[in-house]
Design a protein around this motif. Structure first.
Motif, PDB file in Angstrom:
ATOM      1  N   PRO A  24     -45.115 -31.377   1.786  1.00  0.00           N
ATOM      2  CA  PRO A  24     -46.055 -30.282   1.515  1.00  0.00           C
ATOM      3  C   PRO A  24     -46.733 -30.426   0.151  1.00  0.00           C
ATOM      4  O   PRO A  24     -46.087 -30.697  -0.852  1.00  0.00           O
ATOM      5  N   GLY A  25     -48.052 -30.285   0.177  1.00  0.00           N
ATOM      6  CA  GLY A  25     -48.842 -30.382  -1.042  1.00  0.00           C
ATOM      7  C   GLY A  25     -49.304 -31.777  -1.382  1.00  0.00           C
ATOM      8  O   GLY A  25     -50.034 -31.982  -2.346  1.00  0.00           O
ATOM      9  N   ALA A  26     -48.925 -32.773  -0.599  1.00  0.00           N
ATOM     10  CA  ALA A  26     -49.282 -34.166  -0.902  1.00  0.00           C
ATOM     11  C   ALA A  26     -50.708 -34.506  -0.496  1.00  0.00           C
ATOM     12  O   ALA A  26     -51.264 -35.494  -0.956  1.00  0.00           O
ATOM     13  N   GLY A  27     -51.295 -33.709   0.386  1.00  0.00           N
ATOM     14  CA  GLY A  27     -52.611 -34.066   0.900  1.00  0.00           C
ATOM     15  C   GLY A  27     -52.492 -35.215   1.880  1.00  0.00           C
ATOM     16  O   GLY A  27     -51.507 -35.337   2.588  1.00  0.00           O
ATOM     17  N   LYS A  28     -53.487 -36.081   1.900  1.00  0.00           N
ATOM     18  CA  LYS A  28     -53.491 -37.209   2.831  1.00  0.00           C
ATOM     19  C   LYS A  28     -53.672 -38.540   2.112  1.00  0.00           C
ATOM     20  O   LYS A  28     -53.115 -39.553   2.508  1.00  0.00           O
ATOM     21  N   ALA A  29     -54.426 -38.531   1.016  1.00  0.00           N
ATOM     22  CA  ALA A  29     -54.835 -39.771   0.357  1.00  0.00           C
ATOM     23  C   ALA A  29     -53.678 -40.587  -0.196  1.00  0.00           C
ATOM     24  O   ALA A  29     -53.676 -41.809  -0.112  1.00  0.00           O
ATOM     25  N   GLY A  30     -52.659 -39.949  -0.756  1.00  0.00           N
ATOM     26  CA  GLY A  30     -51.596 -40.685  -1.428  1.00  0.00           C
ATOM     27  C   GLY A  30     -50.397 -41.027  -0.574  1.00  0.00           C
ATOM     28  O   GLY A  30     -49.402 -41.522  -1.093  1.00  0.00           O
ATOM     29  N   LEU A  31     -50.455 -40.746   0.715  1.00  0.00           N
ATOM     30  CA  LEU A  31     -49.291 -40.966   1.562  1.00  0.00           C
ATOM     31  C   LEU A  31     -49.214 -42.423   2.009  1.00  0.00           C
ATOM     32  O   LEU A  31     -50.061 -42.906   2.746  1.00  0.00           O
ATOM     33  N   GLY A  32     -48.171 -43.104   1.547  1.00  0.00           N
ATOM     34  CA  GLY A  32     -47.984 -44.505   1.896  1.00  0.00           C
ATOM     35  C   GLY A  32     -46.684 -44.721   2.639  1.00  0.00           C
ATOM     36  O   GLY A  32     -45.759 -43.909   2.569  1.00  0.00           O
ATOM     37  N   TYR A  33     -46.600 -45.840   3.348  1.00  0.00           N
ATOM     38  CA  TYR A  33     -45.418 -46.134   4.158  1.00  0.00           C
ATOM     39  C   TYR A  33     -45.363 -47.618   4.483  1.00  0.00           C
ATOM     40  O   TYR A  33     -46.350 -48.354   4.353  1.00  0.00           O
ATOM     41  N   SER A  34     -44.196 -48.023   4.950  1.00  0.00           N
ATOM     42  CA  SER A  34     -43.983 -49.333   5.548  1.00  0.00           C
ATOM     43  C   SER A  34     -42.979 -49.111   6.667  1.00  0.00           C
ATOM     44  O   SER A  34     -41.884 -48.591   6.419  1.00  0.00           O
ATOM     45  N   VAL A  35     -43.353 -49.464   7.895  1.00  0.00           N
ATOM     46  CA  VAL A  35     -42.463 -49.303   9.044  1.00  0.00           C
ATOM     47  C   VAL A  35     -42.398 -50.653   9.753  1.00  0.00           C
ATOM     48  O   VAL A  35     -43.429 -51.229  10.084  1.00  0.00           O
ATOM     49  N   ARG A  36     -41.159 -51.118   9.959  1.00  0.00           N
ATOM     50  CA  ARG A  36     -40.993 -52.427  10.604  1.00  0.00           C
ATOM     51  C   ARG A  36     -39.620 -52.511  11.252  1.00  0.00           C
ATOM     52  O   ARG A  36     -38.682 -51.826  10.851  1.00  0.00           O
ATOM     53  N   GLY A  61     -30.501 -50.164  20.269  1.00  0.00           N
ATOM     54  CA  GLY A  61     -30.800 -51.541  20.625  1.00  0.00           C
ATOM     55  C   GLY A  61     -31.687 -52.238  19.615  1.00  0.00           C
ATOM     56  O   GLY A  61     -31.755 -53.459  19.570  1.00  0.00           O
ATOM     57  N   ALA A  62     -32.394 -51.471  18.783  1.00  0.00           N
ATOM     58  CA  ALA A  62     -33.262 -52.013  17.739  1.00  0.00           C
ATOM     59  C   ALA A  62     -33.319 -50.994  16.605  1.00  0.00           C
ATOM     60  O   ALA A  62     -33.085 -49.806  16.813  1.00  0.00           O
ATOM     61  N   VAL A  63     -33.640 -51.480  15.398  1.00  0.00           N
ATOM     62  CA  VAL A  63     -33.673 -50.611  14.219  1.00  0.00           C
ATOM     63  C   VAL A  63     -35.040 -50.679  13.551  1.00  0.00           C
ATOM     64  O   VAL A  63     -35.527 -51.770  13.241  1.00  0.00           O
ATOM     65  N   LEU A  64     -35.644 -49.520  13.351  1.00  0.00           N
ATOM     66  CA  LEU A  64     -36.870 -49.420  12.568  1.00  0.00           C
ATOM     67  C   LEU A  64     -36.515 -49.001  11.147  1.00  0.00           C
ATOM     68  O   LEU A  64     -35.816 -48.005  10.940  1.00  0.00           O
ATOM     69  N   GLU A  65     -36.989 -49.780  10.178  1.00  0.00           N
ATOM     70  CA  GLU A  65     -36.865 -49.430   8.771  1.00  0.00           C
ATOM     71  C   GLU A  65     -38.098 -48.604   8.427  1.00  0.00           C
ATOM     72  O   GLU A  65     -39.220 -49.100   8.497  1.00  0.00           O
ATOM     73  N   VAL A  66     -37.880 -47.345   8.094  1.00  0.00           N
ATOM     74  CA  VAL A  66     -38.975 -46.427   7.760  1.00  0.00           C
ATOM     75  C   VAL A  66     -38.916 -46.183   6.256  1.00  0.00           C
ATOM     76  O   VAL A  66     -38.020 -45.514   5.759  1.00  0.00           O
ATOM     77  N   ARG A  67     -39.888 -46.739   5.545  1.00  0.00           N
ATOM     78  CA  ARG A  67     -39.954 -46.615   4.095  1.00  0.00           C
ATOM     79  C   ARG A  67     -41.161 -45.734   3.755  1.00  0.00           C
ATOM     80  O   ARG A  67     -42.299 -46.063   4.089  1.00  0.00           O
ATOM     81  N   VAL A  68     -40.891 -44.608   3.099  1.00  0.00           N
ATOM     82  CA  VAL A  68     -41.949 -43.677   2.709  1.00  0.00           C
ATOM     83  C   VAL A  68     -42.127 -43.800   1.202  1.00  0.00           C
ATOM     84  O   VAL A  68     -41.153 -43.710   0.439  1.00  0.00           O
ATOM     85  N   ALA A  69     -43.369 -43.992   0.753  1.00  0.00           N
ATOM     86  CA  ALA A  69     -43.671 -44.167  -0.666  1.00  0.00           C
ATOM     87  C   ALA A  69     -43.735 -42.804  -1.348  1.00  0.00           C
ATOM     88  O   ALA A  69     -44.773 -42.377  -1.871  1.00  0.00           O
ATOM     89  N   ALA A  70     -42.590 -42.119  -1.322  1.00  0.00           N
ATOM     90  CA  ALA A  70     -42.440 -40.807  -1.957  1.00  0.00           C
ATOM     91  C   ALA A  70     -40.953 -40.574  -2.173  1.00  0.00           C
ATOM     92  O   ALA A  70     -40.130 -41.024  -1.383  1.00  0.00           O
TER      93      ALA A  70
END
Length: 192
Positions: free
Chosen positions: A75-87, A106-115
């Motif tokens: 909340p309050g982050a807006g949209k512009a600064g939201l970063g991530y890496s999902v693999r 059966g598989a693992v997703l690494e969800v990295r949020v730049a916050a």
């Protein structure tokens, strides 16, 4: 009467006139409708290189007809600064310590949020996740794709979550105002 109709149909076929439609006795399998789901997301890594100091306040999940969804609320982050890496990864490792964080599925997703998952000024947690534990408040009962969630910590302004899924399936990542959305498809074929 039946013999006359059979003879008439046979004569019509021989004469090339075609056969009139006969009334259906039961509903056909063709009348069963299926949901057509979007395809083309792929399973390759998805990255958006930007970051925010606005902390994560919640992580929640939901079920949909074609996919299971995870939402990270900032909340309050807006949209512009939201970063991530999902693999997809073979194993999930905690940042900083390098400790293995087991994730079921059966598989693992690494969800990295730049916050961060903490207040950058005070260091107080803003999200109640505990390392190596399932995400608080997330119950995966009844999900077709999601199998497990694990909080892997927040280190140097990034938060890491493990998402265990049934198999290596296509996924997409969306950035909306104040949230990052991860959808994992139920299958590859596009049909439900």
């Amino acid at each position: 009467m039946r013999r006359i109709r059979t003879t008439w149909v046979a004569l019509a076929v021989i004469a090339g006139l075609g056969v009139p439609a006969l009334p259906a006795a039961t509903a056909s399998a063709a009348s069963t409708q299926t949901t057509v789901c979007p395809t083309g997301w792929g399973s390759l890594p998805k990255v958006r290189s930007t970051s925010t100091a606005t902390p994560i306040e919640n992580i929640r999940t939901g079920r949909h007809a074609c996919y299971d969804r995870m939402v990270v609320d900032l909340p309050g982050a807006g949209k512009a600064g939201l970063g991530y890496s999902v693999r997809y990864v073979n194993r999930l490792y905690q940042d900083g310590s390098g400790h293995h964080v087991p994730v079921g599925g059966g598989a693992v997703l690494e969800v990295r949020v730049a916050a961060p998952a903490y207040d950058p000024e005070t260091g107080a947690p803003t999200y109640p996740g505990r390392v190596n534990r399932p995400l608080p408040g997330v119950d995966l009962t009844g999900y077709r794709t999601f199998r497990d969630t694990r909080f892997a910590g927040s280190f140097e302004g990034e938060t890491l979550v493990g998402l265990g899924v049934r198999a290596r399936l296509p996924f997409r990542v969306l950035v909306l105002t104040d949230r990052i959305v991860l959808d994992v498809a139920h299958n590859w074929t596009g049909a439900r």
